[in-house]
Write an enzyme that holds these catalytic residues in place. Structure first.
Site, PDB file in Angstrom:
ATOM      1  N   HIS A  20       0.821  -1.145  -0.140  1.00  0.00           N
ATOM      2  CA  HIS A  20      -0.150   0.129  -0.043  1.00  0.00           C
ATOM      3  C   HIS A  20       0.732   1.089  -0.024  1.00  0.00           C
ATOM      4  O   HIS A  20       0.347   2.303  -0.213  1.00  0.00           O
ATOM      5  CB  HIS A  20      -0.841  -0.057   1.163  1.00  0.00           C
ATOM      6  CG  HIS A  20      -2.209   0.428   1.087  1.00  0.00           C
ATOM      7  ND1 HIS A  20      -2.809   1.524   1.765  1.00  0.00           N
ATOM      8  CD2 HIS A  20      -3.197  -0.037   0.418  1.00  0.00           C
ATOM      9  CE1 HIS A  20      -3.957   1.766   1.345  1.00  0.00           C
ATOM     10  NE2 HIS A  20      -4.116   0.793   0.463  1.00  0.00           N
ATOM     11  N   CYS A  21       2.127   1.135   0.211  1.00  0.00           N
ATOM     12  CA  CYS A  21       2.798   2.386   0.449  1.00  0.00           C
ATOM     13  C   CYS A  21       3.734   2.796  -0.674  1.00  0.00           C
ATOM     14  O   CYS A  21       3.563   3.805  -1.088  1.00  0.00           O
ATOM     15  CB  CYS A  21       3.695   1.930   1.821  1.00  0.00           C
ATOM     16  SG  CYS A  21       2.925   1.719   3.373  1.00  0.00           S
ATOM     17  N   LEU A  22       4.815   1.830  -0.883  1.00  0.00           N
ATOM     18  CA  LEU A  22       5.836   2.195  -2.038  1.00  0.00           C
ATOM     19  C   LEU A  22       5.197   2.525  -3.365  1.00  0.00           C
ATOM     20  O   LEU A  22       5.537   3.711  -3.917  1.00  0.00           O
ATOM     21  CB  LEU A  22       7.015   0.996  -2.160  1.00  0.00           C
ATOM     22  CG  LEU A  22       7.747   0.969  -0.738  1.00  0.00           C
ATOM     23  CD1 LEU A  22       9.137   0.438  -0.823  1.00  0.00           C
ATOM     24  CD2 LEU A  22       7.898   2.437   0.161  1.00  0.00           C
ATOM     25  N   ILE A  82       2.346   3.446  -4.076  1.00  0.00           N
ATOM     26  CA  ILE A  82       1.354   4.895  -4.185  1.00  0.00           C
ATOM     27  C   ILE A  82       1.896   6.100  -3.473  1.00  0.00           C
ATOM     28  O   ILE A  82       1.755   7.173  -3.844  1.00  0.00           O
ATOM     29  CB  ILE A  82       0.137   4.007  -3.154  1.00  0.00           C
ATOM     30  CG1 ILE A  82      -0.537   2.930  -4.055  1.00  0.00           C
ATOM     31  CG2 ILE A  82      -0.855   5.274  -3.012  1.00  0.00           C
ATOM     32  CD1 ILE A  82      -1.582   2.313  -3.322  1.00  0.00           C
ATOM     33  N   ASP A  83       2.331   5.901  -2.103  1.00  0.00           N
ATOM     34  CA  ASP A  83       2.706   7.134  -1.310  1.00  0.00           C
ATOM     35  C   ASP A  83       3.589   8.106  -2.308  1.00  0.00           C
ATOM     36  O   ASP A  83       3.158   9.360  -2.150  1.00  0.00           O
ATOM     37  CB  ASP A  83       3.341   6.911  -0.157  1.00  0.00           C
ATOM     38  CG  ASP A  83       2.368   5.939   0.703  1.00  0.00           C
ATOM     39  OD1 ASP A  83       1.263   5.582   0.414  1.00  0.00           O
ATOM     40  OD2 ASP A  83       2.974   5.480   1.778  1.00  0.00           O
TER      41      ASP A  83
END
Ligand SMILES: NC(=O)c1ccc[n+]([C@@H]2O[C@H](COP(=O)([O-])OP(=O)(O)OC[C@H]3O[C@@H](n4cnc5c(N)ncnc54)[C@H](O)[C@@H]3O)[C@@H](O)[C@H]2O)c1
Length: 419
Positions: free
Chosen positions: A260-262, A264-265
């Site tokens: 969910h992080c790399l 997207i963020d």
């Protein structure tokens, strides 16, 4: 500081927070719009790998935890933490979950309550997006009537050493009084609290951390491609560089980034820069481009390796080790391994996947989830290590597999090729 906590969103971030707060003595209601999840939570049946069923059962036994899908279940809370998803839609931040959480929460606000946003998002979200929603729906104002702030979550699912409690927590508020409330709340939850001067700084801090990781992974990924073409072992160079006690941080190549992080963020950050300043965030764009191409690169390298062994990919049996996007965890969201599996199947390979952390229903349609035992390993034309779960028996993998293409360098030997 009040004792009643509502945690909105009971996923990878919200559930561990709720459990830790129960442990710290709070009375906690976990709100989640997913009724199936709520049912499982109230039956002490955890779907978050780091939270054991027994921890949930213990929280229920304490009489200080329950889950509900109706915001009215939150009752009269003192503190509310929002941990809902922040995905991308067509490459742009999609704040609809924060929006609906804010609208549903607003009518429940009372003077003196504290609201904290933990979802990862671009700088300005707390003050410019969430605050007006809460004010409009409640008729209250912040600062003044209620306290509001932002605290990024650093939870690392599957990490046995660093958990919520022992990872320093950055906290912020829209004014000094909000910061003080929020700092006091988290001081009961975690060991070290790091106050910063504004919600924008706290929001940017989270995006900096993940963009840093994303960019450095892209750096070693691109280096691995060039080093292989130059005939140099990039892994040995990384090991050697890692002996430098200062000024270097170790990152290793892999089949791409997931979760969910790399993926997207960093795009939340580049979107904000583009929208506010009109500039492209070139580091982010480059890192996205390189990391997005890694699953395709893995497929390409596998085709070349099979070719050297006189085998076409079509019809070859390929066993993939690891479907989750990170080691020792079962989260498959945006996993590059799934992309590799789909691409290989599309090209006619007989693809099987082994992942002891993943439930069978998460395997892509038409791809069988198997156990990486001696028979599966020895009967595969190629075994591809995609996720370096410790639960795989790598000694067995390298001993019985005819050929191993290892993207994580867990195996050695004459039948092993590294990314
Ligand atoms: N997973 C991680 O490792 C991690 C780490 C740091 C930060 N984050 C960030 O934390 C946030 C949450 O991530 P997550 O991994 O916990 O997501 P998740 O999908 O595991 O959980 C989010 C939960 O929120 C629920 N939800 C959605 N809209 C809701 C609403 N309006 N009201 C109530 N519940 C709602 C969903 O049903 C889901 O159960 C995201 O912004 C993410 O980027 C995640």
């Amino acid at each position: 500081m009040g004792e009643k906590l509502a945690v909105v969103g009971q996923g990878y971030v919200g559930l561990p927070l709720a459990m830790r707060a129960v442990e710290a003595g709070f009375e906690v209601v976990g709100i989640d719009v997913d009724e199936r999840r709520v049912k499982r939570l109230n039956a002490a049946d955890s779907y978050v790998e780091d939270i054991a069923d027994e921890v949930l059962a213990e929280a229920h036994r304490s009489g200080r935890y329950r889950a509900g899908s109706d915001y009215a279940d939150a009752g009269e809370f003192d503190v509310c933490v929002i941990t809902v998803p922040t995905p991308l839609s067509d490459g742009a931040p999609d704040l609809r979950h924060i929006g609906s959480a804010g609208e549903s929460l607003a009518p429940l606000l009372r003077p003196g309550v504290t609201v904290v946003l933990e979802s990862t998002t671009y700088p300005g979200t707390t003050e410019e997006y969430l605050r007006p929603l809460l004010e409009t729906g409640s008729g209250l104002h912040a600062p003044g009537d209620f306290f509001l702030g932002y605290s990024p979550e650093r939870i690392d699912p599957g990490n046995a050493r660093w958990c919520l409690e022992n990872t320093p927590k950055v906290v912020s508020g829209i004014d000094a009084a909000s910061l003080e409330r929020i700092r006091a709340f988290y001081q009961r939850i975690v060991r070290d609290v790091v106050p910063v001067s504004s919600t924008q700084v706290a929001e940017l801090c989270k995006l900096l951390e993940n963009t840093f990781r994303h960019v450095n992974i892209a750096l070693v990924n691109e280096l691995s491609i060039f080093a292989q073409q130059l005939g140099i072992d990039v892994w040995e160079a990384i090991d050697a560089a890692s002996t430098k006690p200062f000024g270097y941080m170790r990152f290793t190549p892999g089949p791409g980034v997931g979760g969910h992080c790399l993926p997207i963020d960093p795009s939340y950050l580049s979107w904000k820069v583009k929208r506010s300043l009109g500039h492209s965030f070139r580091f982010v764009e480059l890192a996205n481009d390189i990391n997005d191409h890694m699953p395709g690169h893995v497929v390409h390298r596998l085709i070349l390796a099979l070719n050297r062994r006189g085998l076409p990919l079509r019809g070859s049996r390929v066993l993939l080790l690891g479907l989750a996007y990170k080691a020792n965890a079962g989260d498959c969201r945006e996993s590059p391994a799934i992309e590799v599996a789909r691409a290989l199947a599309k090209l006619g390979a007989d693809v099987r996947v082994a992942d002891p952390h993943v439930d069978a229903y998460l395997a892509p349609p038409g791809i069988e989830l198997v156990v990486a035992g001696e028979r599966e390993l020895s009967e595969a034309d190629a075994v591809v290590v995609l996720t370096d779960h410790d639960r795989f028996d790598y000694e067995l993998v390298q001993r019985v597999s005819p050929f191993v293409f290892d993207t994580r360098r867990r195996c050695r030997g004459s039948n092993v090729e590294h990314l």
